[in-house]
Design a protein around this motif. Structure first.
Motif, PDB file in Angstrom:
ATOM      1  N   ARG A  68       0.819  -1.210   0.000  1.00  0.00           N
ATOM      2  CA  ARG A  68       0.000   0.000   0.000  1.00  0.00           C
ATOM      3  C   ARG A  68       0.852   1.258   0.000  1.00  0.00           C
ATOM      4  O   ARG A  68       0.478   2.282  -0.578  1.00  0.00           O
ATOM      5  CB  ARG A  68      -0.926   0.021   1.224  1.00  0.00           C
ATOM      6  N   SER A  69       1.996   1.200   0.643  1.00  0.00           N
ATOM      7  CA  SER A  69       2.854   2.389   0.725  1.00  0.00           C
ATOM      8  C   SER A  69       3.523   2.706  -0.604  1.00  0.00           C
ATOM      9  O   SER A  69       4.141   3.769  -0.750  1.00  0.00           O
ATOM     10  CB  SER A  69       3.918   2.208   1.811  1.00  0.00           C
ATOM     11  N   LEU A  70       3.411   1.799  -1.582  1.00  0.00           N
ATOM     12  CA  LEU A  70       3.978   2.049  -2.902  1.00  0.00           C
ATOM     13  C   LEU A  70       2.911   2.497  -3.897  1.00  0.00           C
ATOM     14  O   LEU A  70       3.161   2.544  -5.102  1.00  0.00           O
ATOM     15  CB  LEU A  70       4.680   0.793  -3.430  1.00  0.00           C
ATOM     16  N   LEU A  71       1.715   2.823  -3.394  1.00  0.00           N
ATOM     17  CA  LEU A  71       0.642   3.325  -4.253  1.00  0.00           C
ATOM     18  C   LEU A  71       0.531   4.835  -4.109  1.00  0.00           C
ATOM     19  O   LEU A  71       0.661   5.378  -3.008  1.00  0.00           O
ATOM     20  CB  LEU A  71      -0.692   2.675  -3.881  1.00  0.00           C
ATOM     21  N   THR A  72       0.262   5.516  -5.213  1.00  0.00           N
ATOM     22  CA  THR A  72       0.133   6.970  -5.198  1.00  0.00           C
ATOM     23  C   THR A  72      -1.240   7.381  -4.671  1.00  0.00           C
ATOM     24  O   THR A  72      -2.261   6.801  -5.054  1.00  0.00           O
ATOM     25  CB  THR A  72       0.335   7.547  -6.617  1.00  0.00           C
ATOM     26  N   ASP A  73      -1.249   8.376  -3.811  1.00  0.00           N
ATOM     27  CA  ASP A  73      -2.495   8.928  -3.283  1.00  0.00           C
ATOM     28  C   ASP A  73      -3.279   9.568  -4.431  1.00  0.00           C
ATOM     29  O   ASP A  73      -2.732  10.337  -5.218  1.00  0.00           O
ATOM     30  CB  ASP A  73      -2.148   9.990  -2.224  1.00  0.00           C
ATOM     31  N   LEU A  74      -4.558   9.248  -4.533  1.00  0.00           N
ATOM     32  CA  LEU A  74      -5.362   9.753  -5.645  1.00  0.00           C
ATOM     33  C   LEU A  74      -5.639  11.249  -5.550  1.00  0.00           C
ATOM     34  O   LEU A  74      -6.129  11.848  -6.513  1.00  0.00           O
ATOM     35  CB  LEU A  74      -6.691   8.993  -5.739  1.00  0.00           C
ATOM     36  N   THR A  75      -5.322  11.867  -4.419  1.00  0.00           N
ATOM     37  CA  THR A  75      -5.476  13.317  -4.314  1.00  0.00           C
ATOM     38  C   THR A  75      -4.252  14.059  -4.836  1.00  0.00           C
ATOM     39  O   THR A  75      -4.262  15.284  -4.949  1.00  0.00           O
ATOM     40  CB  THR A  75      -5.715  13.746  -2.854  1.00  0.00           C
ATOM     41  N   ALA A  76      -3.200  13.318  -5.153  1.00  0.00           N
ATOM     42  CA  ALA A  76      -1.956  13.938  -5.603  1.00  0.00           C
ATOM     43  C   ALA A  76      -1.959  14.145  -7.112  1.00  0.00           C
ATOM     44  O   ALA A  76      -2.469  13.314  -7.861  1.00  0.00           O
ATOM     45  CB  ALA A  76      -0.761  13.079  -5.200  1.00  0.00           C
ATOM     46  N   ARG A  77      -1.390  15.246  -7.567  1.00  0.00           N
ATOM     47  CA  ARG A  77      -1.286  15.513  -8.999  1.00  0.00           C
ATOM     48  C   ARG A  77      -0.136  14.732  -9.619  1.00  0.00           C
ATOM     49  O   ARG A  77      -0.146  14.439 -10.809  1.00  0.00           O
ATOM     50  CB  ARG A  77      -1.067  17.013  -9.250  1.00  0.00           C
ATOM     51  N   PHE A  78       0.874  14.453  -8.818  1.00  0.00           N
ATOM     52  CA  PHE A  78       2.049  13.749  -9.312  1.00  0.00           C
ATOM     53  C   PHE A  78       2.336  12.545  -8.415  1.00  0.00           C
ATOM     54  O   PHE A  78       1.783  12.427  -7.323  1.00  0.00           O
ATOM     55  CB  PHE A  78       3.259  14.683  -9.359  1.00  0.00           C
ATOM     56  N   CYS A  79       3.204  11.671  -8.886  1.00  0.00           N
ATOM     57  CA  CYS A  79       3.554  10.469  -8.129  1.00  0.00           C
ATOM     58  C   CYS A  79       4.117  10.843  -6.761  1.00  0.00           C
ATOM     59  O   CYS A  79       4.978  11.722  -6.648  1.00  0.00           O
ATOM     60  CB  CYS A  79       4.572   9.642  -8.915  1.00  0.00           C
ATOM     61  N   THR A  80       3.628  10.195  -5.737  1.00  0.00           N
ATOM     62  CA  THR A  80       4.050  10.509  -4.371  1.00  0.00           C
ATOM     63  C   THR A  80       4.884   9.401  -3.748  1.00  0.00           C
ATOM     64  O   THR A  80       5.101   9.386  -2.542  1.00  0.00           O
ATOM     65  CB  THR A  80       2.807  10.759  -3.487  1.00  0.00           C
ATOM     66  N   ILE A  81       5.342   8.460  -4.550  1.00  0.00           N
ATOM     67  CA  ILE A  81       6.089   7.317  -4.014  1.00  0.00           C
ATOM     68  C   ILE A  81       7.544   7.710  -3.787  1.00  0.00           C
ATOM     69  O   ILE A  81       8.242   8.110  -4.721  1.00  0.00           O
ATOM     70  CB  ILE A  81       5.999   6.114  -4.975  1.00  0.00           C
ATOM     71  N   GLU A  82       7.993   7.593  -2.551  1.00  0.00           N
ATOM     72  CA  GLU A  82       9.333   8.050  -2.186  1.00  0.00           C
ATOM     73  C   GLU A  82      10.455   7.092  -2.602  1.00  0.00           C
ATOM     74  O   GLU A  82      11.453   7.520  -3.161  1.00  0.00           O
ATOM     75  CB  GLU A  82       9.395   8.301  -0.673  1.00  0.00           C
ATOM     76  N   PRO A  83      10.337   5.776  -2.315  1.00  0.00           N
ATOM     77  CA  PRO A  83      11.515   4.916  -2.533  1.00  0.00           C
ATOM     78  C   PRO A  83      11.718   4.463  -3.974  1.00  0.00           C
ATOM     79  O   PRO A  83      12.072   3.323  -4.228  1.00  0.00           O
ATOM     80  CB  PRO A  83      11.235   3.728  -1.609  1.00  0.00           C
ATOM     81  N   PHE A  84      11.474   5.346  -4.949  1.00  0.00           N
ATOM     82  CA  PHE A  84      11.692   5.011  -6.354  1.00  0.00           C
ATOM     83  C   PHE A  84      12.777   5.905  -6.952  1.00  0.00           C
ATOM     84  O   PHE A  84      12.785   7.126  -6.725  1.00  0.00           O
ATOM     85  CB  PHE A  84      10.410   5.203  -7.177  1.00  0.00           C
ATOM     86  N   LEU A  85      13.674   5.303  -7.718  1.00  0.00           N
ATOM     87  CA  LEU A  85      14.722   6.032  -8.429  1.00  0.00           C
ATOM     88  C   LEU A  85      14.585   5.723  -9.919  1.00  0.00           C
ATOM     89  O   LEU A  85      14.628   4.559 -10.312  1.00  0.00           O
ATOM     90  CB  LEU A  85      16.113   5.614  -7.945  1.00  0.00           C
TER      91      LEU A  85
END
Length: 250
Positions: free
Chosen positions: A149-166
Motif C-alpha cells: 500500500r505504501s507504494l501506491l500513489t495517493d489519488l489526491t496527488a497531482r504527481f507520483c508521491t512514491i518516495e523509494p523510487f529512483l
C-alpha cells in the motif's frame, strides 16, 4: 542531491506483450460516431494501433528484480509447465506470475497491517515511474492481487508521491522532460556509462525478451540480469563521487 540509502537498493524490470486475441475480440471503443463504414475501418485501425500501448491490451511476460546480490525472474509462458529453477519462476498465467512476484515483493518490502513499510528498500528502474511500476499496479489490480500500500500513489496527488523510487533514466535526462530530450533504449545509455563495447555486452531489449523468454529462457534471463546489474552499478556510481572516477585514473 538528496541522500539515498544505496545499501538496500533493488532494481526492477518489466516486459509486456500485446494480447492480440483481446484486441481483436474486444476492440477499443471509439469516443465518437463515424459516418461511413470506410471511415470506421480506418478509425478503428488507428484506435487498435494506439491501444497496443495501453495496459488494457497488454500482458506482462516477465518481471525481474536484482536485490541483495541475487536476480529473481518471474516469467509467463502459457505453453510451459510451471516451474522454479535457479531463481527463475515460470507460470502458465499472468495472474500466477503476478501472485508469485508480489509474494516475493512483500518478503523484500513488508508492511504493517495499516500499510506502514517495515523496510527501507529503494527501488530503481529505467522509467520506473511510467513504464515499470504503473504496469505492475494496473495488471495486479485487474487480477485482484495486492501490492504494498505504501507504494501506491495517493489519488489526491497531482504527481507520483512514491518516495523509494529512483528513475535510472533521469541520469540521462537530468530531469528534462522526455519530449524535450529524447530517451534511448537503456542499453544505449548503459554502454555509454559503463564504457563497454557494444559487441562485448548483449543487453536485453523488449523484442529479444519476447522472442526468447519461453523458447530460450536461459538466454533471455542472462541478458535481463546483465541489464539489471549494470543499472544497479550505474546508480551506485551516480551517487558516489569516488566511483565516478573509475575510468579516469585519478
Amino acid at each position: 542531491m538528496k541522500k539515498v540509502n544505496l545499501n538496500n537498493l533493488a532494481v526492477l524490470d518489466v516486459t509486456t506483450d500485446v494480447n492480440t486475441f483481446l484486441l481483436e475480440s474486444e476492440p477499443p471503443e471509439l469516443p465518437f460516431d463515424v459516418a461511413s463504414d470506410l471511415s470506421y475501418g480506418d478509425m478503428m485501425s488507428s484506435a487498435k494501433s494506439s491501444a497496443c500501448s495501453f495496459d488494457t491490451y497488454r500482458e506482462i511476460v516477465q518481471i525481474s528484480m536484482y536485490y541483495a546480490g541475487q536476480c529473481r525472474n518471474f516469467i509467463y509462458c502459457p505453453s510451459n509447465t510451471p516451474s522454479e529453477v535457479d531463481g527463475v519462476s515460470s507460470y502458465d498465467t499472468e495472474r500466477a506470475l503476478l501472485a508469485g512476484f508480489t509474494d516475493y515483493l512483500f518478503s523484500v518490502y513488508p508492511e504493517t497491517e495499516s500499510g506502514t513499510p517495515m523496510s527501507d528498500v529503494v527501488f530503481a528502474g529505467w522509467k520506473i515511474y511510467s513504464d515499470v511500476w504503473p504496469v505492475i499496479v494496473n495488471r495486479a489490480f485487474s487480477h485482484g492481487i495486492d501490492v504494498p500500500r505504501s507504494l501506491l500513489t495517493d489519488l489526491t496527488a497531482r504527481f507520483c508521491t512514491i518516495e523509494p523510487f529512483l528513475d535510472v533514466s533521469t541520469i540521462y535526462t537530468q530531469g528534462i522532460l522526455a519530449n524535450l530530450r529524447k530517451l534511448p533504449h537503456p542499453s544505449e545509455a548503459l554502454w555509454m556509462w559503463n564504457g563497454t563495447e557494444r559487441k562485448s555486452v548483449r543487453f536485453a531489449t523488449p523484442g529479444r525478451i519476447r522472442d526468447y523468454i519461453c523458447t530460450d529462457t536461459q538466454k533471455a534471463v542472462e541478458s535481463i540480469n546483465l541489464m539489471l546489474i549494470s543499472m544497479h552499478e550505474a546508480v551506485q556510481r551516480y551517487y558516489n563521487v569516488d566511483k565516478w572516477r573509475r575510468n579516469k585514473g585519478v
